[in-house]
Scaffold this motif. Structure first.
Motif, PDB file in Angstrom:
ATOM      1  N   LYS B  55       0.827  -1.209   0.000  1.00 29.74           N
ATOM      2  CA  LYS B  55       0.000   0.000   0.000  1.00 29.74           C
ATOM      3  C   LYS B  55       0.866   1.266   0.000  1.00 29.74           C
ATOM      4  O   LYS B  55       0.336   2.377   0.080  1.00 29.74           O
ATOM      5  N   LEU B  56       2.178   1.071  -0.034  1.00 31.05           N
ATOM      6  CA  LEU B  56       3.087   2.219   0.035  1.00 31.05           C
ATOM      7  C   LEU B  56       3.638   2.573  -1.340  1.00 31.05           C
ATOM      8  O   LEU B  56       3.943   1.695  -2.144  1.00 31.05           O
ATOM      9  N   GLU B  57       3.786   3.855  -1.583  1.00 34.00           N
ATOM     10  CA  GLU B  57       4.515   4.325  -2.756  1.00 34.00           C
ATOM     11  C   GLU B  57       6.004   4.031  -2.537  1.00 34.00           C
ATOM     12  O   GLU B  57       6.476   3.995  -1.389  1.00 34.00           O
ATOM     13  N   PRO B  58       6.760   3.862  -3.626  1.00 36.01           N
ATOM     14  CA  PRO B  58       8.201   3.624  -3.456  1.00 36.01           C
ATOM     15  C   PRO B  58       8.874   4.673  -2.574  1.00 36.01           C
ATOM     16  O   PRO B  58       9.669   4.336  -1.694  1.00 36.01           O
ATOM     17  N   ASP B  59       8.533   5.936  -2.753  1.00 36.06           N
ATOM     18  CA  ASP B  59       9.157   6.980  -1.943  1.00 36.06           C
ATOM     19  C   ASP B  59       8.828   6.820  -0.462  1.00 36.06           C
ATOM     20  O   ASP B  59       9.668   7.090   0.409  1.00 36.06           O
ATOM     21  N   GLU B  60       7.605   6.422  -0.190  1.00 38.83           N
ATOM     22  CA  GLU B  60       7.213   6.220   1.202  1.00 38.83           C
ATOM     23  C   GLU B  60       8.005   5.071   1.827  1.00 38.83           C
ATOM     24  O   GLU B  60       8.437   5.154   2.982  1.00 38.83           O
ATOM     25  N   SER B  61       8.171   3.997   1.055  1.00 43.84           N
ATOM     26  CA  SER B  61       8.933   2.853   1.572  1.00 43.84           C
ATOM     27  C   SER B  61      10.342   3.289   1.957  1.00 43.84           C
ATOM     28  O   SER B  61      10.842   2.947   3.040  1.00 43.84           O
ATOM     29  N   ARG B  62      10.980   4.066   1.080  1.00 44.90           N
ATOM     30  CA  ARG B  62      12.341   4.542   1.375  1.00 44.90           C
ATOM     31  C   ARG B  62      12.358   5.421   2.626  1.00 44.90           C
ATOM     32  O   ARG B  62      13.272   5.333   3.454  1.00 44.90           O
ATOM     33  N   ALA B  63      11.359   6.264   2.748  1.00 43.36           N
ATOM     34  CA  ALA B  63      11.320   7.162   3.906  1.00 43.36           C
ATOM     35  C   ALA B  63      11.195   6.370   5.203  1.00 43.36           C
ATOM     36  O   ALA B  63      11.805   6.708   6.229  1.00 43.36           O
ATOM     37  N   ILE B  64      10.412   5.310   5.172  1.00 47.06           N
ATOM     38  CA  ILE B  64      10.240   4.486   6.372  1.00 47.06           C
ATOM     39  C   ILE B  64      11.536   3.750   6.706  1.00 47.06           C
ATOM     40  O   ILE B  64      11.962   3.691   7.866  1.00 47.06           O
TER      41      ILE B  64
ATOM     42  N   SER C  81      -2.230  -3.266 -13.208  1.00 48.27           N
ATOM     43  CA  SER C  81      -2.432  -4.268 -12.156  1.00 48.27           C
ATOM     44  C   SER C  81      -1.200  -4.318 -11.266  1.00 48.27           C
ATOM     45  O   SER C  81      -0.072  -4.316 -11.754  1.00 48.27           O
ATOM     46  N   ALA C  82      -1.422  -4.367  -9.972  1.00 50.04           N
ATOM     47  CA  ALA C  82      -0.318  -4.340  -9.020  1.00 50.04           C
ATOM     48  C   ALA C  82      -0.802  -4.964  -7.729  1.00 50.04           C
ATOM     49  O   ALA C  82      -2.004  -5.021  -7.466  1.00 50.04           O
ATOM     50  N   PRO C  83       0.146  -5.466  -6.918  1.00 50.05           N
ATOM     51  CA  PRO C  83      -0.289  -6.095  -5.662  1.00 50.05           C
ATOM     52  C   PRO C  83      -0.894  -5.099  -4.674  1.00 50.05           C
ATOM     53  O   PRO C  83      -1.612  -5.493  -3.775  1.00 50.05           O
ATOM     54  N   GLY C  84      -0.628  -3.819  -4.827  1.00 53.45           N
ATOM     55  CA  GLY C  84      -1.187  -2.834  -3.918  1.00 53.45           C
ATOM     56  C   GLY C  84      -1.785  -1.668  -4.678  1.00 53.45           C
ATOM     57  O   GLY C  84      -1.386  -1.379  -5.822  1.00 53.45           O
ATOM     58  N   ALA C 106      -6.529  -6.132 -13.705  1.00 55.96           N
ATOM     59  CA  ALA C 106      -6.840  -7.551 -13.516  1.00 55.96           C
ATOM     60  C   ALA C 106      -6.976  -7.829 -12.020  1.00 55.96           C
ATOM     61  O   ALA C 106      -6.349  -7.162 -11.204  1.00 55.96           O
ATOM     62  N   PRO C 107      -7.797  -8.803 -11.658  1.00 56.29           N
ATOM     63  CA  PRO C 107      -7.945  -9.140 -10.231  1.00 56.29           C
ATOM     64  C   PRO C 107      -6.749  -9.942  -9.743  1.00 56.29           C
ATOM     65  O   PRO C 107      -6.193 -10.751 -10.489  1.00 56.29           O
ATOM     66  N   PRO C 108      -6.326  -9.743  -8.493  1.00 57.00           N
ATOM     67  CA  PRO C 108      -5.221 -10.534  -7.936  1.00 57.00           C
ATOM     68  C   PRO C 108      -5.679 -11.970  -7.652  1.00 57.00           C
ATOM     69  O   PRO C 108      -6.834 -12.195  -7.302  1.00 57.00           O
ATOM     70  N   PRO C 109      -4.769 -12.927  -7.789  1.00 54.20           N
ATOM     71  CA  PRO C 109      -5.136 -14.339  -7.699  1.00 54.20           C
ATOM     72  C   PRO C 109      -5.795 -14.780  -6.396  1.00 54.20           C
ATOM     73  O   PRO C 109      -6.481 -15.794  -6.386  1.00 54.20           O
ATOM     74  N   ALA C 110      -5.613 -14.042  -5.306  1.00 61.95           N
ATOM     75  CA  ALA C 110      -6.127 -14.526  -4.027  1.00 61.95           C
ATOM     76  C   ALA C 110      -7.646 -14.389  -3.899  1.00 61.95           C
ATOM     77  O   ALA C 110      -8.243 -14.979  -3.005  1.00 61.95           O
ATOM     78  N   LEU C 111      -8.283 -13.632  -4.774  1.00 63.65           N
ATOM     79  CA  LEU C 111      -9.725 -13.404  -4.630  1.00 63.65           C
ATOM     80  C   LEU C 111     -10.503 -14.696  -4.839  1.00 63.65           C
ATOM     81  O   LEU C 111     -10.203 -15.464  -5.740  1.00 63.65           O
ATOM     82  N   ARG C 112     -11.533 -14.913  -4.051  1.00 64.20           N
ATOM     83  CA  ARG C 112     -12.318 -16.122  -4.174  1.00 64.20           C
ATOM     84  C   ARG C 112     -13.819 -15.858  -4.386  1.00 64.20           C
ATOM     85  O   ARG C 112     -14.371 -16.229  -5.400  1.00 64.20           O
ATOM     86  N   THR C 113     -14.482 -15.235  -3.428  1.00 63.23           N
ATOM     87  CA  THR C 113     -15.936 -15.095  -3.527  1.00 63.23           C
ATOM     88  C   THR C 113     -16.327 -13.950  -4.458  1.00 63.23           C
ATOM     89  O   THR C 113     -15.546 -13.048  -4.743  1.00 63.23           O
ATOM     90  N   ASP C 114     -17.580 -14.019  -4.933  1.00 64.03           N
ATOM     91  CA  ASP C 114     -18.117 -12.957  -5.776  1.00 64.03           C
ATOM     92  C   ASP C 114     -17.939 -11.592  -5.104  1.00 64.03           C
ATOM     93  O   ASP C 114     -17.524 -10.616  -5.740  1.00 64.03           O
ATOM     94  N   ASP C 115     -18.267 -11.521  -3.823  1.00 61.32           N
ATOM     95  CA  ASP C 115     -18.164 -10.242  -3.121  1.00 61.32           C
ATOM     96  C   ASP C 115     -16.717  -9.746  -3.051  1.00 61.32           C
ATOM     97  O   ASP C 115     -16.457  -8.539  -3.184  1.00 61.32           O
ATOM     98  N   GLN C 116     -15.798 -10.658  -2.830  1.00 66.86           N
ATOM     99  CA  GLN C 116     -14.387 -10.243  -2.790  1.00 66.86           C
ATOM    100  C   GLN C 116     -13.981  -9.597  -4.113  1.00 66.86           C
ATOM    101  O   GLN C 116     -13.281  -8.589  -4.139  1.00 66.86           O
ATOM    102  N   ILE C 117     -14.429 -10.191  -5.212  1.00 61.79           N
ATOM    103  CA  ILE C 117     -14.067  -9.658  -6.532  1.00 61.79           C
ATOM    104  C   ILE C 117     -14.682  -8.279  -6.731  1.00 61.79           C
ATOM    105  O   ILE C 117     -14.009  -7.323  -7.129  1.00 61.79           O
ATOM    106  N   VAL C 118     -15.965  -8.170  -6.441  1.00 66.19           N
ATOM    107  CA  VAL C 118     -16.670  -6.890  -6.605  1.00 66.19           C
ATOM    108  C   VAL C 118     -16.029  -5.820  -5.724  1.00 66.19           C
ATOM    109  O   VAL C 118     -15.788  -4.685  -6.170  1.00 66.19           O
ATOM    110  N   ASN C 119     -15.722  -6.184  -4.480  1.00 65.33           N
ATOM    111  CA  ASN C 119     -15.126  -5.208  -3.564  1.00 65.33           C
ATOM    112  C   ASN C 119     -13.725  -4.800  -4.009  1.00 65.33           C
ATOM    113  O   ASN C 119     -13.328  -3.649  -3.830  1.00 65.33           O
ATOM    114  N   TYR C 120     -12.995  -5.746  -4.580  1.00 66.41           N
ATOM    115  CA  TYR C 120     -11.655  -5.407  -5.032  1.00 66.41           C
ATOM    116  C   TYR C 120     -11.697  -4.307  -6.095  1.00 66.41           C
ATOM    117  O   TYR C 120     -10.932  -3.334  -6.033  1.00 66.41           O
ATOM    118  N   PHE C 121     -12.605  -4.451  -7.039  1.00 65.02           N
ATOM    119  CA  PHE C 121     -12.656  -3.443  -8.107  1.00 65.02           C
ATOM    120  C   PHE C 121     -13.204  -2.111  -7.588  1.00 65.02           C
ATOM    121  O   PHE C 121     -12.837  -1.046  -8.113  1.00 65.02           O
TER     122      PHE C 121
END
Lengths: 308, 308, 308, 308
Positions: B55-64, C81-84, C106-121
């Motif tokens: 959830k961190l931007e690269p700059d934030e990670s470095r700052a931490i 698409s990114a992990p965060g 794209a959705p991250p691979p860990a999503l399972r339920t319909d609600d998880q997918i909808v909430n992710y987007f």
């Protein structure tokens, strides 16, 4: 003492006793059945995930159902989860004819979407018959299938024959609260909720709305006492009892070797004549057995049932 | 007090403090850093899975990294796991320049075969550089990657720069024993083993051969005391202390809301000014908070540190 | 020629050209951009799964976006698409400032339920901003996230900023039909559907209701011609063209080495100066290259574009 | 014409024919058996993943084994994969007594590490008996278990009773080359390799070293001809034949509805009296049937067998 939407208390998840040569130990089955009933269990569940069901021939499964049903003074639930509906149906129908109170069905790991899950249980209920009372097993940690409260509500609404949720989602306390809130709001019909996960959160589940536990921890007498304490509103005493057992409850909650620990404890308590499992089995090392025995000795300072 | 194959004690897995508006709370970072050091921690690990790193931007990670490294009197490890080697390399190199003692690398969930795992770490080490000391994170429950002792041995043999295993396989006690037996037999080189999983098995891991813990439980002072008790051979006292905390350790060990519980406890202890997380976050219900507070009150009967 | 719910034709999934030493080959980026536009593509998608995005530093990603946007006469979509959400937001905002037409998520691979997918987007749209037009990527084979038509409908209903579905479910023909039927029935708003999966079902997808393709097959000119043939109702000719290319389309559709095949073909066609990938990369064996070349020669009997 | 390490040609993966009411259609089983033999198949595999085995009662499975074995003039392999070794053993032993030539075993999806896979097959071989010849099924796309060449080599080395690898890894051409190279180098014993995946790469697999195919594509006569053409070194003709069928081979290769397509084609060819499946089943839409029929008509321009 019936199996229906008002069932309460503790349903024991029964192990399947074997002799060291791998044959079924019916004498231990009898002792185990009596032990559960005398411990205060209000039901017994056999041939579940911890019952080594896939290692049994069909004839053996029927023989075990017959033995337990004929002896137990409480409702007997039979795990009938199977990769195909044919095997599920035949075991379910035969178990009911023998006198089982109902069956338990878990979703297969390949299910992904909400609709896939709902459709699977529609097929399962059609297979076993709408007249067969059943338990819905919700166990994502092992089965990888995640059911939201909404999905559980759809299944419950579609199938009046479902009497009970075996709840072992993890984390799962909020899910119990959510389901009970839906029922209170009138958007979900009544059903019983018994909790699994080895009892690891049974110090809070009753207050969240659970009717009790369905698990196989080696001290079902303690589980019954615990549920009674909560029913009586004796919260602190319930926690004292729970906390005394938690180190072992936690130790037993290790996927794979959990069954070996459980059988070891039941043997130490004199219920099983052997802690043998059929292959494939994960066995306890000497160090692990010593650790379990150390934990038993520590519990025994507070609860004499552990002085084995 | 260096980070190498002989590192012992407790490395705290640091949360990342935020204000309620989502901005980074550097004041709380300072307090948290001091708190860990004053608690007796021998190291601090930042930007791990529980550090909300994605959830961190690269700059934030470095700052931490800069903030913690400049303040801590102990080695600081930086989690650099990333979907690509480019991001991993740049964070690793910059962290080392800033003064970090090393980095921690976890395998991506898609890996399946032994060879895929071994090859992945070969690529990772090439990316960050063979001169960067690192921790191998073994956490199948979340990452779905299962590493046998044999695979760990291959990785350790291939990469002298790996100093430590963060062991959080589950069940995992036998794995610690197995690795230590291989080392004793001379078939595996030395490295430090610190255990995670929230400390859930820390009452047995030291006797199995672990050098301590790397986890973020809200009572690092207790974790340090526990490891010291084991080092001093005071087994029963260690278990007494552990058992008093186990209900909360267990409660915190709930995937998804575990971080919320941890931040809540750290706030109650006066270390964090807020228990805020960046989105996406799973929050504690009022009922859950009350349950945590009840558990704190029960712990406080044995351990005054919990009287918050 | 805008990116919106009425977009049609072929959006090329662009590879990222590198020199043999791993540095970015901006000359080839220019040639590739021109090649796509001259082939008749109505859009270009960069930094997607096949664009080696995780192997790029943030600065490199920005430079590539800038280069393609400044040169292309068609809308450019940027995979974010990114992990965060932090990295997703910053790349999305910067890409839009540079002049991109939209982003793909794209959705991250860990999503399972319909609600998880909808909430992710919901979280993703909040992160990038509701003003950013985007493409929803539905690719279960690689991402393991299965979205039912109902889930897609919820996402489309929640987020007017979503313009397009990149459809690459497998099997997926019925899903296209179902979504189009829902739109015809007025229960789902309009959006563009471009199909991926390397074009493996592009001989039927247009008739099912797809607006075209979004894929990176080395013959975008053929893909454009194919979509035009279908639009003109020349079904048999379309199949003749498709079938001539199917052996190579099928060969390229091999997870892991598909990118190597694609780069090899683009190099053979004179677009890329090198088929180099950044590590980790799966490379083509000499046998595999010979097989690809044999397939090219066979295609060339029908389609001279393959005479390379 | 025996089942051993030198087996070559085409082993048909047999569907299980049902009447529309779900009962087994033994007349169609006879026709299908004759059809495979007359098509030139050198073996028949029954009760595999595409044989709807989990939908059969144990008695039904035995009846089908008996019917096919008593009629076929070629070796019959019986799929015995099961969640437990008990069911696997009883079906394997009974099938061999009835006259089957061997059994086929696939790994269960839960396996992860190399050692887990190797140990699983050790248990399976112990269960069915070391005297039972068997086929190792390597099918990661459906089973999620990835076996490296090294793991296959360990299994082959441990179990002389394994005669054949059913190879359907994807991508998998390099794996065939690698295994054959290991055999040539003398580090791996001989065994037969037949390829699955619906024949999708059968235009290159023989040249890589495969001995033929084990798949259920509705034109086993074409598969036999194809393998013969490669054996005769008539490469271009082989590709011409393959390419004519590839659109349908590709269309059939859709997980879930592939079986419906296959049964539809076999019904159109007059072999099956019905394309019925037992529940749960995925059915073909009218549009999909029309698409298959269109593809058949296109194939028929080159291959009159498709003029149905």
């Amino acid at each position: 003492m019936t199996f229906d939407t008002r069932s309460r208390g503790v349903y024991a998840i029964a192990t399947t006793p074997f002799f060291d040569d791998g044959s079924i130990d019916f004498g231990s089955i009898d002792r185990l059945t009596d032990f559960y009933v005398e411990s205060g269990c209000t039901g017994i569940t056999i041939l579940g995930i911890m019952g080594e069901a896939p290692k049994l021939e069909p004839d053996e499964s029927r023989a075990i159902v017959r033995r337990v049903v004929s002896r137990a003074a409480v409702p007997v639930i039979v795990g009938v989860s199977a990769p195909g509906f044919a095997a599920m149906r035949s075991l379910a129908r035969e178990s009911m004819e023998i006198g089982a109170a109902g069956v338990m069905i878990a979703p297969p790991p390949a299910l992904r979407t909400d609709d896939q899950i709902v459709n699977y249980f529609a097929g399962a209920v059609e297979a076993v018959g709408e007249d067969v009372p059943w338990v819905l097993q919700d166990y994502p940690l092992t089965l990888t299938v995640v059911m939201t409260p909404g999905v559980i509500a759809r299944i419950m609404s579609d199938h009046p024959s479902c009497q009970m949720l075996k709840h072992e989602d993890w984390p799962g306390l909020e899910k119990v609260s959510k389901l009970r809130a839906m029922q209170k709001a009138g958007t979900l019909r009544d059903f019983s909720i018994l909790c699994g996960n080895g009892g690891l959160f049974l110090d809070f589940e009753p207050e969240r709305g659970a009717d009790g536990a369905m698990t196989g921890y080696g001290f079902p007498d303690m589980l019954c006492e615990l549920v009674d304490l909560f029913a009586a509103g004796r919260r602190d005493e319930a926690h004292d009892l729970f906390d005394a057992h938690l180190p072992l409850i936690r130790y037993e909650q290790q996927l794979g070797i959990g069954l070996a620990i459980r059988k070891h404890v039941l043997k130490r308590r004199g219920v099983l004549s052997s802690d043998a499992q059929r292959k494939p089995a994960q066995l306890l090392s000497a160090t692990a057995k010593a650790e379990v025995d150390y934990l038993l000795a520590r519990i025994a300072r507070y609860d004499r049932r552990a002085a084995v």
